[in-house]
Design a protein around this motif. Structure first.
Motif, PDB file in Angstrom:
ATOM      1  N   TRP A  43      -7.733  13.526   0.343  1.00  0.00           N
ATOM      2  CA  TRP A  43      -6.469  13.686  -0.556  1.00  0.00           C
ATOM      3  C   TRP A  43      -5.189  13.489   0.209  1.00  0.00           C
ATOM      4  O   TRP A  43      -4.396  12.885  -0.461  1.00  0.00           O
ATOM      5  CB  TRP A  43      -6.358  15.140  -1.023  1.00  0.00           C
ATOM      6  N   LYS A  44      -5.134  13.799   1.275  1.00  0.00           N
ATOM      7  CA  LYS A  44      -3.955  13.183   2.305  1.00  0.00           C
ATOM      8  C   LYS A  44      -3.827  11.558   2.306  1.00  0.00           C
ATOM      9  O   LYS A  44      -2.874  11.147   2.250  1.00  0.00           O
ATOM     10  CB  LYS A  44      -4.233  13.643   3.727  1.00  0.00           C
ATOM     11  N   GLN A  45      -4.842  11.079   2.334  1.00  0.00           N
ATOM     12  CA  GLN A  45      -5.015   9.704   2.253  1.00  0.00           C
ATOM     13  C   GLN A  45      -4.453   9.013   0.945  1.00  0.00           C
ATOM     14  O   GLN A  45      -3.543   8.269   0.810  1.00  0.00           O
ATOM     15  CB  GLN A  45      -6.402   9.050   2.648  1.00  0.00           C
ATOM     16  N   PHE A  46      -4.803   9.714  -0.311  1.00  0.00           N
ATOM     17  CA  PHE A  46      -4.498   9.297  -1.479  1.00  0.00           C
ATOM     18  C   PHE A  46      -2.928   9.522  -1.489  1.00  0.00           C
ATOM     19  O   PHE A  46      -2.104   8.733  -1.959  1.00  0.00           O
ATOM     20  CB  PHE A  46      -5.092  10.196  -2.475  1.00  0.00           C
ATOM     21  N   LEU A  47      -2.434  10.936  -1.067  1.00  0.00           N
ATOM     22  CA  LEU A  47      -1.017  11.040  -1.284  1.00  0.00           C
ATOM     23  C   LEU A  47      -0.316  10.055  -0.354  1.00  0.00           C
ATOM     24  O   LEU A  47       0.839   9.675  -0.799  1.00  0.00           O
ATOM     25  CB  LEU A  47      -0.620  12.621  -0.940  1.00  0.00           C
ATOM     26  N   ARG A  48      -0.712   9.509   0.777  1.00  0.00           N
ATOM     27  CA  ARG A  48       0.191   8.598   1.614  1.00  0.00           C
ATOM     28  C   ARG A  48       0.198   7.317   0.900  1.00  0.00           C
ATOM     29  O   ARG A  48       1.342   6.764   0.686  1.00  0.00           O
ATOM     30  CB  ARG A  48      -0.755   8.398   3.049  1.00  0.00           C
ATOM     31  N   LEU A  49      -0.880   6.796   0.139  1.00  0.00           N
ATOM     32  CA  LEU A  49      -0.960   5.729  -0.586  1.00  0.00           C
ATOM     33  C   LEU A  49       0.142   5.811  -1.675  1.00  0.00           C
ATOM     34  O   LEU A  49       0.969   4.838  -2.170  1.00  0.00           O
ATOM     35  CB  LEU A  49      -2.134   5.251  -1.029  1.00  0.00           C
ATOM     36  N   MET A  50       0.034   6.934  -2.561  1.00  0.00           N
ATOM     37  CA  MET A  50       1.079   7.226  -3.501  1.00  0.00           C
ATOM     38  C   MET A  50       2.466   7.292  -2.936  1.00  0.00           C
ATOM     39  O   MET A  50       3.335   6.656  -3.596  1.00  0.00           O
ATOM     40  CB  MET A  50       0.669   8.464  -4.218  1.00  0.00           C
ATOM     41  N   ASP A  51       2.792   7.987  -1.675  1.00  0.00           N
ATOM     42  CA  ASP A  51       4.134   7.837  -1.314  1.00  0.00           C
ATOM     43  C   ASP A  51       4.559   6.439  -0.836  1.00  0.00           C
ATOM     44  O   ASP A  51       5.509   6.175  -1.212  1.00  0.00           O
ATOM     45  CB  ASP A  51       4.247   8.534  -0.056  1.00  0.00           C
ATOM     46  N   ARG A  52       3.592   5.694  -0.638  1.00  0.00           N
ATOM     47  CA  ARG A  52       4.106   4.395  -0.031  1.00  0.00           C
ATOM     48  C   ARG A  52       4.306   3.570  -1.182  1.00  0.00           C
ATOM     49  O   ARG A  52       5.135   2.608  -1.378  1.00  0.00           O
ATOM     50  CB  ARG A  52       2.937   3.792   0.724  1.00  0.00           C
ATOM     51  N   LEU A  53       3.525   3.743  -2.492  1.00  0.00           N
ATOM     52  CA  LEU A  53       3.766   3.096  -3.818  1.00  0.00           C
ATOM     53  C   LEU A  53       5.122   3.184  -4.186  1.00  0.00           C
ATOM     54  O   LEU A  53       5.914   2.439  -4.804  1.00  0.00           O
ATOM     55  CB  LEU A  53       2.721   3.134  -4.859  1.00  0.00           C
ATOM     56  N   ILE A  54       5.439   4.527  -4.071  1.00  0.00           N
ATOM     57  CA  ILE A  54       6.752   5.017  -4.718  1.00  0.00           C
ATOM     58  C   ILE A  54       8.072   4.499  -3.712  1.00  0.00           C
ATOM     59  O   ILE A  54       9.014   3.951  -4.080  1.00  0.00           O
ATOM     60  CB  ILE A  54       6.675   6.526  -4.595  1.00  0.00           C
ATOM     61  N   GLU A  55       7.871   4.175  -2.261  1.00  0.00           N
ATOM     62  CA  GLU A  55       8.741   3.840  -1.348  1.00  0.00           C
ATOM     63  C   GLU A  55       8.762   2.285  -1.717  1.00  0.00           C
ATOM     64  O   GLU A  55      10.171   2.132  -1.524  1.00  0.00           O
ATOM     65  CB  GLU A  55       8.153   3.903  -0.001  1.00  0.00           C
ATOM     66  N   LEU A  56       7.823   1.613  -2.197  1.00  0.00           N
ATOM     67  CA  LEU A  56       7.947   0.224  -2.666  1.00  0.00           C
ATOM     68  C   LEU A  56       8.463  -0.028  -4.138  1.00  0.00           C
ATOM     69  O   LEU A  56       8.394  -1.179  -4.494  1.00  0.00           O
ATOM     70  CB  LEU A  56       6.543  -0.517  -2.334  1.00  0.00           C
ATOM     71  N   LYS A  57       8.982   1.210  -4.621  1.00  0.00           N
ATOM     72  CA  LYS A  57       9.380   0.978  -6.112  1.00  0.00           C
ATOM     73  C   LYS A  57       8.343   0.531  -7.066  1.00  0.00           C
ATOM     74  O   LYS A  57       8.424  -0.183  -8.084  1.00  0.00           O
ATOM     75  CB  LYS A  57      10.643  -0.085  -6.387  1.00  0.00           C
TER      76      LYS A  57
END
Length: 179
Positions: A43-57
């Motif tokens: 789940w932490k790995q998933f949230l990290r990827l979601m955060d990166r997607l958001i950071e990249l707009k």
């Protein structure tokens, strides 16, 4: 979170979600499915990827969660999900002048990189640039693959269809509470 009951139903046969698409929030998924150390790490790995997607707009309008993570398998291999990121969102994100971010966007949006992303990040990201393709993934995700005798208990029975999770972000501020 409020004291409302979860919109995620109980497992059928104590393993799969009943057939259907269940809309909920990320917090509900975490409370329901991140119940041991392996699952918490996935789940932490998933949230990290979601955060990166958001950071990249590249914030998805919605996602579908599937795979062994949304079953009762003790040690899922990853979190499988499809992200509905419309063409307009991708096009807008690519307008960045930051070359590192542009490279990251290109890596994440290239369907040929799916397995590399899974191997590196522990999350299986699939993309849907249109609502039609997102709905097609929803239909596909509800199909049940053959059970894995090495990873699934012998008592598990394969249902005709299974349930999946849908999370919509249009109304939410970020991927999760601190986003």
């Amino acid at each position: 979170m409020s004291s409302q009951a979860s919109s995620i139903p109980d497992f059928i046969d104590d393993y799969f979600l009943p057939s259907g698409i269940y809309e909920c929030k990320l917090e509900e998924v975490e409370q329901r499915f991140a119940y041991n150390e392996v699952r918490k790490e996935k789940w932490k790995q998933f949230l990290r990827l979601m955060d990166r997607l958001i950071e990249l707009k590249l914030k998805p309008d919605a996602i579908l969660l599937d795979g062994s993570f949304v079953t009762k398998r003790d040690a899922p291999g990853d979190v499988d999900f499809v992200a509905y990121i419309p063409f307009e969102t991708s096009r807008s994100a690519m307008q960045t002048t930051d070359q590192h971010n542009k490279n990251g966007i290109n890596i994440l949006l290239n369907k040929n990189n799916q397995m590399a992303i899974r191997d590196l990040l522990g999350v299986h990201l699939l993309l849907a640039p249109t609502e039609e393709s997102f709905n097609s993934w929803a239909t596909f995700f509800q199909q049940v693959r053959d059970l894995d005798p090495k990873r699934d208990p012998s008592w598990v029975k394969k249902p005709n269809k299974k349930g999946i999770i849908k999370i919509t972000f249009k109304q939410q501020k970020g991927a999760h509470n601190n986003a």
